[in-house]
Design a protein around this motif. Structure first.
Motif, mmCIF file in Angstrom:
data_model
loop_
_atom_site.group_PDB
_atom_site.id
_atom_site.type_symbol
_atom_site.label_atom_id
_atom_site.label_comp_id
_atom_site.label_asym_id
_atom_site.label_seq_id
_atom_site.Cartn_x
_atom_site.Cartn_y
_atom_site.Cartn_z
ATOM 1 N N ALA A 14 -5.295 12.276 13.089
ATOM 2 C CA ALA A 14 -6.209 11.585 14.002
ATOM 3 C C ALA A 14 -6.967 10.482 13.271
ATOM 4 O O ALA A 14 -7.496 10.704 12.181
ATOM 5 N N GLY A 15 -6.977 9.301 13.849
ATOM 6 C CA GLY A 15 -7.725 8.190 13.284
ATOM 7 C C GLY A 15 -6.935 7.297 12.346
ATOM 8 O O GLY A 15 -7.414 6.232 11.958
ATOM 9 N N CYS A 16 -5.717 7.704 11.969
ATOM 10 C CA CYS A 16 -4.898 6.867 11.087
ATOM 11 C C CYS A 16 -4.237 5.780 11.923
ATOM 12 O O CYS A 16 -3.535 6.058 12.898
ATOM 13 N N LEU A 17 -4.459 4.536 11.546
ATOM 14 C CA LEU A 17 -3.877 3.400 12.254
ATOM 15 C C LEU A 17 -2.618 2.881 11.564
ATOM 16 O O LEU A 17 -1.760 2.284 12.196
ATOM 17 N N GLN A 18 -2.528 3.132 10.251
ATOM 18 C CA GLN A 18 -1.399 2.625 9.481
ATOM 19 C C GLN A 18 -1.319 3.368 8.155
ATOM 20 O O GLN A 18 -2.346 3.700 7.560
ATOM 21 N N ALA A 19 -0.103 3.611 7.687
ATOM 22 C CA ALA A 19 0.113 4.192 6.356
ATOM 23 C C ALA A 19 1.472 3.706 5.851
ATOM 24 O O ALA A 19 2.485 3.880 6.524
ATOM 25 N N GLU A 20 1.467 3.073 4.692
ATOM 26 C CA GLU A 20 2.681 2.506 4.106
ATOM 27 C C GLU A 20 2.754 2.819 2.620
ATOM 28 O O GLU A 20 1.725 3.027 1.983
ATOM 29 N N ILE A 21 3.963 2.774 2.100
ATOM 30 C CA ILE A 21 4.197 3.014 0.673
ATOM 31 C C ILE A 21 4.729 1.728 0.044
ATOM 32 O O ILE A 21 5.574 1.044 0.628
ATOM 33 N N ARG A 22 4.244 1.428 -1.149
ATOM 34 C CA ARG A 22 4.746 0.310 -1.948
ATOM 35 C C ARG A 22 5.223 0.899 -3.272
ATOM 36 O O ARG A 22 4.486 1.633 -3.929
ATOM 37 N N LEU A 23 6.460 0.569 -3.644
ATOM 38 C CA LEU A 23 7.051 1.095 -4.878
ATOM 39 C C LEU A 23 7.233 -0.016 -5.898
ATOM 40 O O LEU A 23 7.726 -1.097 -5.567
ATOM 41 N N ALA A 24 6.838 0.257 -7.133
ATOM 42 C CA ALA A 24 7.039 -0.675 -8.247
ATOM 43 C C ALA A 24 7.599 0.121 -9.424
ATOM 44 O O ALA A 24 6.885 0.422 -10.382
ATOM 45 N N PRO A 25 8.886 0.495 -9.342
ATOM 46 C CA PRO A 25 9.465 1.329 -10.410
ATOM 47 C C PRO A 25 9.421 0.675 -11.780
ATOM 48 O O PRO A 25 9.267 1.359 -12.789
ATOM 49 N N GLU A 26 9.506 -0.654 -11.826
ATOM 50 C CA GLU A 26 9.485 -1.345 -13.120
ATOM 51 C C GLU A 26 8.125 -1.219 -13.803
ATOM 52 O O GLU A 26 8.025 -1.339 -15.014
ATOM 53 N N MET A 30 -16.635 0.507 11.964
ATOM 54 C CA MET A 30 -15.744 -0.455 11.332
ATOM 55 C C MET A 30 -14.546 0.268 10.724
ATOM 56 O O MET A 30 -14.669 1.384 10.250
ATOM 57 N N MET A 31 -13.424 -0.423 10.710
ATOM 58 C CA MET A 31 -12.209 0.161 10.145
ATOM 59 C C MET A 31 -12.320 0.282 8.631
ATOM 60 O O MET A 31 -13.052 -0.462 7.982
ATOM 61 N N GLU A 32 -11.566 1.240 8.117
ATOM 62 C CA GLU A 32 -11.566 1.530 6.678
ATOM 63 C C GLU A 32 -10.146 1.327 6.144
ATOM 64 O O GLU A 32 -9.179 1.803 6.739
ATOM 65 N N ALA A 33 -10.029 0.603 5.036
ATOM 66 C CA ALA A 33 -8.752 0.434 4.348
ATOM 67 C C ALA A 33 -8.807 1.227 3.052
ATOM 68 O O ALA A 33 -9.831 1.238 2.368
ATOM 69 N N VAL A 34 -7.702 1.876 2.723
ATOM 70 C CA VAL A 34 -7.636 2.711 1.531
ATOM 71 C C VAL A 34 -6.369 2.369 0.758
ATOM 72 O O VAL A 34 -5.294 2.229 1.349
ATOM 73 N N ILE A 35 -6.511 2.237 -0.549
ATOM 74 C CA ILE A 35 -5.363 2.021 -1.430
ATOM 75 C C ILE A 35 -5.382 3.130 -2.465
ATOM 76 O O ILE A 35 -6.390 3.348 -3.147
ATOM 77 N N ILE A 36 -4.260 3.839 -2.565
ATOM 78 C CA ILE A 36 -4.121 4.927 -3.530
ATOM 79 C C ILE A 36 -2.984 4.557 -4.470
ATOM 80 O O ILE A 36 -1.858 4.327 -4.022
ATOM 81 N N GLN A 63 -3.415 2.630 3.432
ATOM 82 C CA GLN A 63 -3.756 3.251 4.708
ATOM 83 C C GLN A 63 -4.836 2.440 5.410
ATOM 84 O O GLN A 63 -5.670 1.813 4.762
ATOM 85 N N LYS A 64 -4.816 2.496 6.731
ATOM 86 C CA LYS A 64 -5.875 1.884 7.530
ATOM 87 C C LYS A 64 -6.343 2.943 8.529
ATOM 88 O O LYS A 64 -5.527 3.570 9.205
ATOM 89 N N TRP A 65 -7.660 3.131 8.584
ATOM 90 C CA TRP A 65 -8.281 4.158 9.415
ATOM 91 C C TRP A 65 -9.210 3.525 10.433
ATOM 92 O O TRP A 65 -9.805 2.483 10.164
ATOM 93 N N GLN A 66 -9.369 4.191 11.574
ATOM 94 C CA GLN A 66 -10.220 3.613 12.627
ATOM 95 C C GLN A 66 -11.673 3.511 12.186
ATOM 96 O O GLN A 66 -12.397 2.623 12.616
ATOM 97 N N ASP A 67 -12.111 4.412 11.287
ATOM 98 C CA ASP A 67 -13.469 4.347 10.750
ATOM 99 C C ASP A 67 -13.561 5.249 9.517
ATOM 100 O O ASP A 67 -12.658 6.053 9.259
ATOM 101 N N PRO A 68 -14.632 5.119 8.725
ATOM 102 C CA PRO A 68 -14.777 5.935 7.513
ATOM 103 C C PRO A 68 -14.810 7.435 7.801
ATOM 104 O O PRO A 68 -14.345 8.228 6.984
ATOM 105 N N GLU A 69 -15.330 7.824 8.953
ATOM 106 C CA GLU A 69 -15.401 9.247 9.301
ATOM 107 C C GLU A 69 -14.004 9.848 9.460
ATOM 108 O O GLU A 69 -13.750 10.969 9.024
ATOM 109 N N ALA A 70 -13.094 9.098 10.075
ATOM 110 C CA ALA A 70 -11.718 9.585 10.234
ATOM 111 C C ALA A 70 -11.069 9.784 8.869
ATOM 112 O O ALA A 70 -10.376 10.782 8.639
#
Length: 97
Positions: free
Chosen positions: A34-46, A1-7, A54-61
């Protein structure tokens, strides 16, 4: 299963722009990993907040990426520019249906 990550990162006062530049460089590296399907940045300076999604193909990746990232120089700089350790949340994505 795919893994989503928020940092979530919280820059030290006056360091928002500097940390943003560094995070942009790091996200470019993530996208090539390898295994990264998506990576984006969100900025909230205020709110003094930078989020990386990030979205990964699986937790192992994602796990392999974390091991690789822990050995890179950029991580020390992130800690130096941040008020606290990054907040990391990981989720298993459910397929519709």
């Amino acid at each position: 299963m795919m893994e989503a990550v928020i940092i979530d990162l919280h820059p030290r006062p006056g360091k928002f722009s500097e940390l943003t530049v560094l995070v942009k460089q790091m996200v470019e590296e993530v996208r090539r990993h390898a295994g990264c399907l998506q990576a984006e940045i969100r900025l909230a300076p205020e709110r003094g907040k930078i989020s990386v999604i990030q979205k990964w193909q699986d937790p192992e990746a994602f796990s392999e990426y974390l091991i690789w990232r822990s050995k890179q120089e950029h991580l020390d700089r992130v800690y130096a520019l941040s008020e606290a350790e990054p907040d990391l949340s990981s989720y298993t994505l459910c397929e519709p249906g």
